[in-house]
Scaffold this motif. Sequence first.
Motif, mmCIF file in Angstrom:
data_model
loop_
_atom_site.group_PDB
_atom_site.id
_atom_site.type_symbol
_atom_site.label_atom_id
_atom_site.label_comp_id
_atom_site.label_asym_id
_atom_site.label_seq_id
_atom_site.Cartn_x
_atom_site.Cartn_y
_atom_site.Cartn_z
ATOM 1 N N TYR A 20 0.812 -1.077 -0.021
ATOM 2 C CA TYR A 20 -0.078 0.072 -0.129
ATOM 3 C C TYR A 20 0.789 1.267 -0.067
ATOM 4 N N LYS B 93 1.466 4.390 -2.864
ATOM 5 C CA LYS B 93 0.925 5.348 -2.415
ATOM 6 C C LYS B 93 2.290 6.446 -2.953
ATOM 7 N N PRO C 286 12.255 -1.436 12.548
ATOM 8 C CA PRO C 286 11.029 -2.263 12.353
ATOM 9 C C PRO C 286 9.929 -1.538 12.672
ATOM 10 N N ARG C 287 9.758 -0.503 13.395
ATOM 11 C CA ARG C 287 8.716 0.044 13.816
ATOM 12 C C ARG C 287 8.067 1.193 12.538
ATOM 13 N N ARG D 238 8.816 0.161 9.578
ATOM 14 C CA ARG D 238 8.515 -0.712 8.386
ATOM 15 C C ARG D 238 7.050 -1.230 8.354
ATOM 16 N N GLU D 239 6.794 -1.430 9.815
ATOM 17 C CA GLU D 239 5.382 -2.137 10.088
ATOM 18 C C GLU D 239 4.316 -0.823 9.978
ATOM 19 N N SER D 240 4.635 0.405 10.109
ATOM 20 C CA SER D 240 3.537 1.574 10.095
ATOM 21 C C SER D 240 3.186 1.642 8.618
ATOM 22 N N LEU D 241 4.042 1.121 7.770
ATOM 23 C CA LEU D 241 3.900 1.381 5.984
ATOM 24 C C LEU D 241 2.759 0.845 5.828
ATOM 25 N N PRO E 60 14.808 -0.501 20.049
ATOM 26 C CA PRO E 60 13.852 -1.043 19.530
ATOM 27 C C PRO E 60 14.212 -1.865 18.294
ATOM 28 N N TYR F 158 10.367 -7.838 17.605
ATOM 29 C CA TYR F 158 11.042 -6.761 18.292
ATOM 30 C C TYR F 158 10.193 -6.349 19.457
ATOM 31 N N HIS G 81 8.600 -3.729 20.359
ATOM 32 C CA HIS G 81 7.270 -2.901 20.222
ATOM 33 C C HIS G 81 6.357 -4.114 19.850
ATOM 34 N N ARG H 204 -7.053 2.346 2.832
ATOM 35 C CA ARG H 204 -6.343 1.142 3.320
ATOM 36 C C ARG H 204 -7.019 0.153 3.853
ATOM 37 N N LEU I 255 -7.975 -1.970 0.825
ATOM 38 C CA LEU I 255 -7.017 -2.614 0.176
ATOM 39 C C LEU I 255 -6.563 -3.996 1.229
#
Lengths: 314, 686
Positions: free
Chosen positions: A3, A7, A308-309, A311-314, B113, B159, B161, B382, B385
Amino acid sequence: MLYYLTKRLGLSAVVIGLVVLVLFSLLHFIPGDPATIALGPRATEEAIARYAEKMHLNEPVWRQFLIYIGNALTGDLGLDVFSDRPVTAIIMERICFTLALVGAGMGWAMLLGIPLGCLAAVKPNSWLDRVTGVLSVGTIAVPSFLVSIWALLIFAVQLRWLPAIGAGEPGQIGDQLMHLILPAFAIGLSWVGYLARMVRASMLEVMGENYIRSARAFGLQPRRVIFGYALRVAILPTITLIGMGFGGMISSTVFAEIIFARPGLGKLIFDAVMARNFPIVQGAVLVATGLYILVVLFSDILIAWFDPRVRESL
Amino acid sequence: MPKDALHSPETLLDVRNLSVDFRTPQGRVKALRDISFPIRKNRIVGIVGESGSGKSTVLWALLGLLAKNADVMGGEVRFGDRDLLQASEAQLRATRGEEISVVFQDPMTSQIPVLTYGRQMLDILYRRPNVSAAEKRRLAVEMLGKVGIPDPDKRIDQYPHHFSGGMRQRAGIAMALLTGPQLLLADEPTTALDVTMEAQIIHLLQDLQKELDATVVVVSHNLGLIAELCDDVVVMYAGEVIEAGEVREIFHNAQHPYTRALLECDPARIDDVSRKLPVIPGDIPDLTKPRSGCIYAPRCQRALPVCHETLPPDVARGETSLARCHLLDGLHHDPSWPPPLDVMTVGQECSAGTKPARAKHDAALLEVSELNVQFETVGPLRARLKGLSQRHVDAVLDVGLSVAPGETVGLVGESGSGKTTLGRCVLNLVPSQAGSVRFEGKEIRNMPEARFKPLRRDMAMMFQDPVGSLSPRKSVRALITEPFQIHGITGVDLDAEAERLAEMVRLPKHFLSRYPHELSGGQARRVGVARALALNPKLIIADEPTAGLDVSVQGEILNLMADLQAEHGLGYLIITHNLPVVRHIADRLAIMYLGRIVEEGRTDEVFARPVHPYTRALVEGVPQPDPDRRRVHVSISGEVPSLLNRPKGCDFAGRCPFAQDRCRAEKPPHVTMADGRRHACHFPLG
Ligand SMILES: Nc1ncnc2c1ncn2[C@@H]1O[C@H](COP(=O)(O)OP(=O)(O)O)[C@@H](O)[C@H]1O
Ligand code: SF4
Ligand code: SF4
Ligand SMILES: [Mg+2]
């Protein structure tokens, strides 16, 4: 992620579209006949008519715009006014020189600036830190065209250690590398200071974080703590900075390429502007913009890969 | 501690005459002054004291990881046959993580993190060159399983988080124990966690210590935790060890006036809720000043003239106890000290003032019913999607609540239960989707800000962290009169108002010209109260009014709030997860879980006889400051589920020990019982 990429790519397309629009307007909405402007005041009637036909100048403006976009999408950026060669081919010949220059300039700046900033942050107020501080301020303040001229005068003209002009014989890697040293030095120098400062600031902040103290408390070696833990986090804002700085880097290549007479994109644009060779200007600026957008996108992806934070929020 | 205990073979680590200074622009802070205590093998040692007493400094000194501006002024830390203070950096590095390891206070910030747990744990094992990477990973997985992480072989590749607070702390413990250290240090290991999670961590530490035969040092300001977890206790005050001994000795037979006072101030210990909370007057001394005599003398109720001049002796009792006080030995020995436990030794600042009698049927000041607040979790594009149908979560779900004038209502729940969102929604700071919020009978839900603004004078918010939320460059005078400016109220004498407010919150006048950083925690809290009171509000919403305060100061603020309520008939809505505190000040309690109120009723009744299983778990989750009342098992396991996967039936079903099939199928409705108590449970406890 998918996504996000969609975008971002969509957004990039919009930006490029806007750039084309602006370039296009430049040529078509300034007063006077575009063909005359493109070919110059001394062009013959016949040449103008031929040009107008070829460039679809007799069509309505919006159609011309769409035609240009359509052609650009298929890799056709029009023809050089003077030589009639495809603009795309001309740009492709030159672009490697610019990429090599930017890569070498940024590369050596990173190789020197990042470790310097790192070491300065690990031992704040040590002599290394002080030297780095002075060096940063000094190099950031000096514009790269001045560095180019002085480097040229000192190392090429006076000392004759390095070649002054051109990009080296085609096919001879060694010679080409020798020709790369001075311009890369010139455009990278201020970045050394810039990066060192940036890395130092974010390293100082990260070194005060609790997780760095944790790593120490678990007895990890200082090397691992600094490069494996602290730098890994501290590098993130620097990556963004480098991505964004790429645009500035391209503009400094214009000076460097002119001064060292290197056949790159910057020099191409400069010469084309001087000769009012608009198809080349249009095409080269478009390609440079596209490059810039790609680099920023790449730096964002790099950050996502490191963090990674994100990465995952993308 | 008695000298023979020091040299006994059962001593694992021995701190002797340790002194540490910090160099600061204000001068040298003498953070540790000549402290000595042994750590006995295979025991859990608690170091207890209020903030700033030097607890953490001791831990970091043991590891040789003091801040850069620290100077070790003298002493020894004997560990085996070595003195850790003399060890080289390389030797220390070999000790850290291998022989002495640490669990940190805040698992949210103390784990990097950007690296997986697997990577972090592999790094800790770097000193084992002949163990293969696969074997190391197996060890790490095993340890994660041991500390109670489900699916450790999968979660090891995640990780920090990805882990909830409690899980992170478990992982932190796993990392610390991975190498099988002889000594485990834990700095406030549960302070950042909720009650039910705290109980789980306490038991985990206890079980692991037994299983691994380790020695544990726990630093905490939480007396309940120390009483429940520790075998030996060291009490610190202003950089000194003022008392040490076995846990029962300390909690049942404290010798030092400070230890006594500290225990008496703990609201969890005080059963009589109608009484004011006791407080220790004064503040912790300025550590940059040289001490003369007893460090506690300025605040000690029993101080003698000699106390201000001569350092009191360390008086040993039995094999393992010691206390530093003139009353215990020598010329000034007082055989009547310490008095029996039921005699209070610290006064209650301002006496009298029991709760004002209220008219029974006062019209409610605030009345919330069926309130629903939703948050959007993903954008519409989103969601399409990703094929999600549910784009919202219910942060607050059919909540009903009322506050009468002069009444205090406690809103209790673990983090993420929606307490703060509810408070903000009442103040019209968050839009709501359904229900009603009435203030003095008038509907105010989702009112446009322009119309709501005048109401902000009647309803004030008291913030959790007054110093953090205050501008550091404004004087106290400017800060407490700021609400007048915000509301554009002219024609008042701001100086007179500032003095009136300062007097109201009992802040001496000369404090008006100070700046936030010059205030102690309690004083800053008073400024927060004064700001909230500036415009004579009728309702105050207080978010964690005493979080981060030491027990000796906490009482001050709670007493002050009670007095102001008695004088002005204020209504309070207190948002907190601190049960002992609400037990003292709230008339009624509402317990929230996952955005719903699961139980609501009179505080005394709720505590005496909780009907909802979650309420009971919370009430039982508070560790008691009495080593004879240790819990043998944890009342509930697991943790608060994410709002994203709200269970279909009862929200609590996944953790409830009484859950039946019906609980998982239908959401329990709110039921009002004969005595006016409301709950949402299919099978209320009898
Ligand atoms: N790096 C530092 N610089 C200056 N003062 C410090 C530093 N660390 C701690 N202190 C001071 O030392 C005293 C003891 O602090 P600390 O050990 O953190 O106490 P505790 O853990 O009991 O709250 C406090 O007065 C604190 O302000
Ligand atoms: S020595 Fe004196 S001042 Fe200190 S605790 Fe004992 S009685 Fe109080
Ligand atoms: S409804 Fe069932 S699961 Fe929910 S709290 Fe009551 S007994 Fe437990
Ligand atoms: Mg501490």
